[in-house]
Design a protein around this motif. Structure first.
Motif, mmCIF file in Angstrom:
data_model
loop_
_atom_site.group_PDB
_atom_site.id
_atom_site.type_symbol
_atom_site.label_atom_id
_atom_site.label_comp_id
_atom_site.label_asym_id
_atom_site.label_seq_id
_atom_site.Cartn_x
_atom_site.Cartn_y
_atom_site.Cartn_z
ATOM 1 N N ARG A 88 0.852 -1.105 -0.022
ATOM 2 C CA ARG A 88 -0.022 -0.004 0.048
ATOM 3 C C ARG A 88 0.695 1.160 -0.091
ATOM 4 N N PRO A 89 1.342 1.492 -1.169
ATOM 5 C CA PRO A 89 2.655 2.691 -0.981
ATOM 6 C C PRO A 89 1.876 3.913 -1.065
ATOM 7 N N ASP A 90 2.422 5.060 -0.869
ATOM 8 C CA ASP A 90 2.181 6.159 -0.901
ATOM 9 C C ASP A 90 2.660 6.952 -2.219
ATOM 10 N N MET A 91 3.814 6.307 -2.507
ATOM 11 C CA MET A 91 4.374 6.583 -4.010
ATOM 12 C C MET A 91 4.647 5.408 -4.981
ATOM 13 N N LEU A 92 4.439 5.380 -5.973
ATOM 14 C CA LEU A 92 5.116 4.608 -6.999
ATOM 15 C C LEU A 92 6.183 5.262 -7.825
ATOM 16 N N PHE A 93 7.316 4.645 -7.588
ATOM 17 C CA PHE A 93 8.449 5.318 -8.374
ATOM 18 C C PHE A 93 9.058 4.366 -9.568
ATOM 19 N N ALA A 94 8.795 4.814 -10.757
ATOM 20 C CA ALA A 94 9.153 4.006 -11.712
ATOM 21 C C ALA A 94 10.508 4.497 -12.704
ATOM 22 N N PHE A 95 11.560 3.684 -12.362
ATOM 23 C CA PHE A 95 12.764 4.042 -12.999
ATOM 24 C C PHE A 95 12.874 3.471 -14.233
ATOM 25 N N ARG A 96 12.863 4.349 -15.381
ATOM 26 C CA ARG A 96 12.827 4.092 -16.689
ATOM 27 C C ARG A 96 12.064 2.824 -16.983
ATOM 28 N N THR A 97 10.621 2.877 -16.915
ATOM 29 C CA THR A 97 9.826 1.556 -16.921
ATOM 30 C C THR A 97 9.235 1.824 -18.386
ATOM 31 N N VAL A 98 9.682 2.155 -19.449
ATOM 32 C CA VAL A 98 8.978 2.378 -20.565
ATOM 33 C C VAL A 98 8.559 1.025 -21.447
ATOM 34 N N HIS A 99 9.173 0.108 -21.034
ATOM 35 C CA HIS A 99 8.842 -1.263 -21.478
ATOM 36 C C HIS A 99 7.616 -2.061 -20.808
ATOM 37 N N LEU A 100 7.312 -1.487 -19.872
ATOM 38 C CA LEU A 100 6.055 -2.243 -19.149
ATOM 39 C C LEU A 100 4.937 -1.456 -19.501
ATOM 40 N N ASP A 101 3.559 -2.034 -19.040
ATOM 41 C CA ASP A 101 2.244 -1.799 -19.499
ATOM 42 C C ASP A 101 1.882 -0.475 -18.669
ATOM 43 N N LYS A 121 2.125 16.566 -16.917
ATOM 44 C CA LYS A 121 1.476 17.152 -16.070
ATOM 45 C C LYS A 121 2.682 17.973 -15.024
ATOM 46 N N ALA A 122 3.589 17.487 -14.814
ATOM 47 C CA ALA A 122 4.732 18.295 -13.865
ATOM 48 C C ALA A 122 5.990 17.636 -14.384
ATOM 49 N N THR A 123 7.039 18.391 -14.481
ATOM 50 C CA THR A 123 8.333 17.950 -14.738
ATOM 51 C C THR A 123 9.349 18.480 -13.922
ATOM 52 N N LEU A 124 10.475 17.660 -13.426
ATOM 53 C CA LEU A 124 11.690 18.258 -12.714
ATOM 54 C C LEU A 124 13.176 17.613 -13.289
ATOM 55 N N PHE A 125 13.911 18.487 -13.174
ATOM 56 C CA PHE A 125 15.243 18.183 -13.715
ATOM 57 C C PHE A 125 16.077 18.281 -12.439
ATOM 58 N N VAL A 126 16.909 16.977 -12.405
ATOM 59 C CA VAL A 126 17.534 16.702 -11.491
ATOM 60 C C VAL A 126 18.971 16.333 -12.216
ATOM 61 N N HIS A 127 19.991 16.514 -11.437
ATOM 62 C CA HIS A 127 21.363 16.183 -12.167
ATOM 63 C C HIS A 127 21.523 14.496 -11.942
ATOM 64 N N LEU A 163 4.533 6.770 -24.358
ATOM 65 C CA LEU A 163 4.214 8.288 -24.781
ATOM 66 C C LEU A 163 2.784 8.425 -24.703
ATOM 67 N N ARG A 164 1.866 7.397 -25.046
ATOM 68 C CA ARG A 164 0.485 7.313 -25.013
ATOM 69 C C ARG A 164 0.106 7.742 -23.500
ATOM 70 N N ARG A 165 0.893 7.625 -22.519
ATOM 71 C CA ARG A 165 0.321 7.744 -21.027
ATOM 72 C C ARG A 165 1.460 8.624 -20.326
ATOM 73 N N GLU A 166 2.392 9.201 -20.929
ATOM 74 C CA GLU A 166 3.110 10.140 -20.246
ATOM 75 C C GLU A 166 2.668 11.258 -19.620
ATOM 76 N N ALA A 167 1.574 11.921 -20.343
ATOM 77 C CA ALA A 167 0.947 12.920 -19.669
ATOM 78 C C ALA A 167 0.104 12.562 -18.242
ATOM 79 N N ASP A 168 0.008 10.995 -18.109
ATOM 80 C CA ASP A 168 -0.851 10.814 -16.888
ATOM 81 C C ASP A 168 -0.125 10.675 -15.601
ATOM 82 N N TRP A 169 1.251 10.504 -15.783
ATOM 83 C CA TRP A 169 2.194 10.444 -14.768
ATOM 84 C C TRP A 169 2.056 11.816 -13.668
#
Length: 333
Positions: free
Chosen positions: A76-89, A146-152, A120-126
Motif C-alpha cells: 500500500r505505497p504512498d508513491m510508485l517510483f518507476a525508474f525508466r519503465t517504458v517497456h512495461l504496461d 503534468k509536471a516535470t523536474l530536472f535533477v542532475h 508516450l501514450r500515457r506520459e501525460a498521466d504520470w
C-alpha cells in the motif's frame, strides 16, 4: 513515505543506487526488480524473442506485472517510483493504488531509444516526470506532461569512493564506458598514441579490431566497486558524453571524481558549473586541447592527483549523492 520502487536491481545499477538513496533519506522502500523485462539474459528465450523483433516476452512481462500488483496490494505505497519503465504496461502501472505516480528517466526522453509508443501514450498521466537532461523539461511540457523536474545525475558513496589499487598496472589515460560510434575513432587514435599507457574498459570495446591492434589495455564492463577500482589505476579519467542523448553531463561526471579520479571531460556549461576547470578538473573542446592536458598529466602527475582530490571534495561537498537527488524529488513533490 512508503515507496514502491520499480527498477533494474542488479549490483551497480543506477536504479539500485536511487532506491538506496530514498531509503537513506528516511523513506520505507520496497523494490521490485524489472531486469527480467528490461535486460533478459543473453541467449535465454526472452532474449531470443526480443532479438527476433517481437518486443518484450509477454510471459515475462505478465509475471512481472503480477509481482508488482501483489506488492502494491500488500505494501500500500504512498508513491510508485518507476525508474525508466517504458517497456512495461503503462495502463497497469498507472492503475496501481498509490497517492503519487512518478516516472524517472536517466536518459534523453526525446531520444526514441529511451521511449516506447506505449509510454508516450500515457506520459501525460504520470504525476511527475523526472529527467536528468535540462533540455528535456520544455520538451516534456510541450508533450503535455503534468509536471516535470530536472535533477542532475549522481554518484553512490557505497560504490564510488577512493579504493586501493588491485593491479600493479598504472595508466596515464583511461576511459570506462560503453563503446559507441561517436567515441570509437577518438579512442582508437588515443590508443595508437599512448599504447600501453592507456586502458579502455566497457561493453563492446573488445570487438573493435582497430583498437585490438594497439597495445592499449582493453577490458570489459565494470560495475559497482569495480568501477572505482578501475579508476584507481588511471591518472586521467576521460568523461565522454553521449551525443544521441545530447548529454551536457552524465553519471560519470559525478562517479569519476567521487572515486578519486582526475576528471578530464568535455567542456559544457554544466561541467563548468559543477567543477572549476584548472582547479577541480580539466576540460577540453578539441583533440589538441586534450593532448595538451595529457602531456601535463604525464609531466606533472603529483599536481594531477592533487587536482583529483580537489574535484572529489567539490563533488562530495556539493551534495551530489543519490540521497541528495531523492531529497530533491520528494521536496518538489
Amino acid at each position: 513515505m512508503k515507496i514502491l520502487f520499480l527498477g533494474d536491481d542488479w549490483i551497480g545499477s543506477n536504479a539500485r543506487s536511487m532506491a538506496d538513496g530514498f531509503r537513506e533519506a528516511g523513506h520505507t522502500v520496497l523494490v521490485v526488480d524489472t531486469t527480467p523485462v528490461a535486460l533478459p539474459t543473453r541467449l535465454s528465450p526472452p532474449w531470443v524473442y526480443s532479438k527476433l523483433g517481437r518486443g518484450r516476452a509477454p510471459w515475462v512481462l505478465e509475471a512481472l506485472h503480477r509481482r508488482i500488483e501483489a506488492a502494491a496490494a500488500q505494501f500500500r505505497p504512498d508513491m510508485l517510483f518507476a525508474f525508466r519503465t517504458v517497456h512495461l504496461d503503462q495502463d497497469r502501472l498507472l492503475a496501481l493504488p498509490a497517492g503519487l505516480h512518478v516516472h524517472y528517466s536517466p536518459d534523453d526522453v526525446s531520444n526514441p531509444y529511451n521511449t516506447t509508443p506505449e509510454y508516450l501514450r500515457r506520459e501525460a498521466d504520470w504525476d511527475l516526470v523526472v529527467t536528468t537532461k535540462r533540455h528535456n523539461v520544455p520538451e516534456l511540457q510541450s508533450r503535455g506532461a503534468k509536471a516535470t523536474l530536472f535533477v542532475h545525475s549522481a554518484y553512490d558513496p557505497a560504490w564510488h569512493r577512493p579504493t586501493a589499487r588491485r593491479d600493479p598496472a598504472e595508466y596515464l589515460v583511461g576511459f570506462i564506458g560503453a563503446c559507441r560510434p561517436d567515441r570509437r575513432d577518438s579512442m582508437v587514435e588515443l590508443a595508437r598514441t599512448h599504447g600501453s599507457a592507456m586502458t579502455v574498459q566497457g561493453p563492446g570495446w573488445r570487438r573493435v579490431s582497430a583498437l585490438r591492434t594497439t597495445s592499449a589495455h582493453i577490458g570489459g564492463a565494470v560495475y559497482g566497486e569495480g568501477f572505482s577500482v578501475a579508476v584507481s589505476a588511471v591518472l586521467a579519467n576521460l568523461v565522454l558524453l553521449n551525443s544521441d542523448n545530447r548529454d551536457t553531463h552524465t553519471c560519470r561526471t559525478f562517479e569519476v571524481p567521487a572515486a578519486g579520479g582526475l576528471f578530464v571531460g568535455e567542456r559544457t556549461d554544466e561541467h563548468m558549473a559543477l567543477l572549476e576547470d584548472g582547479r577541480d578538473c580539466r576540460l577540453f573542446s578539441s583533440s589538441d586541447e586534450l593532448d595538451d592536458i595529457l602531456a601535463w598529466c604525464r609531466t606533472e602527475p603529483d599536481a594531477a592527483r592533487e587536482m583529483a582530490e580537489r574535484g572529489r571534495l567539490r563533488i562530495v561537498g556539493d551534495h551530489h549523492a543519490y540521497v541528495d537527488r531523492a531529497r530533491e524529488m520528494t521536496d518538489a513533490l
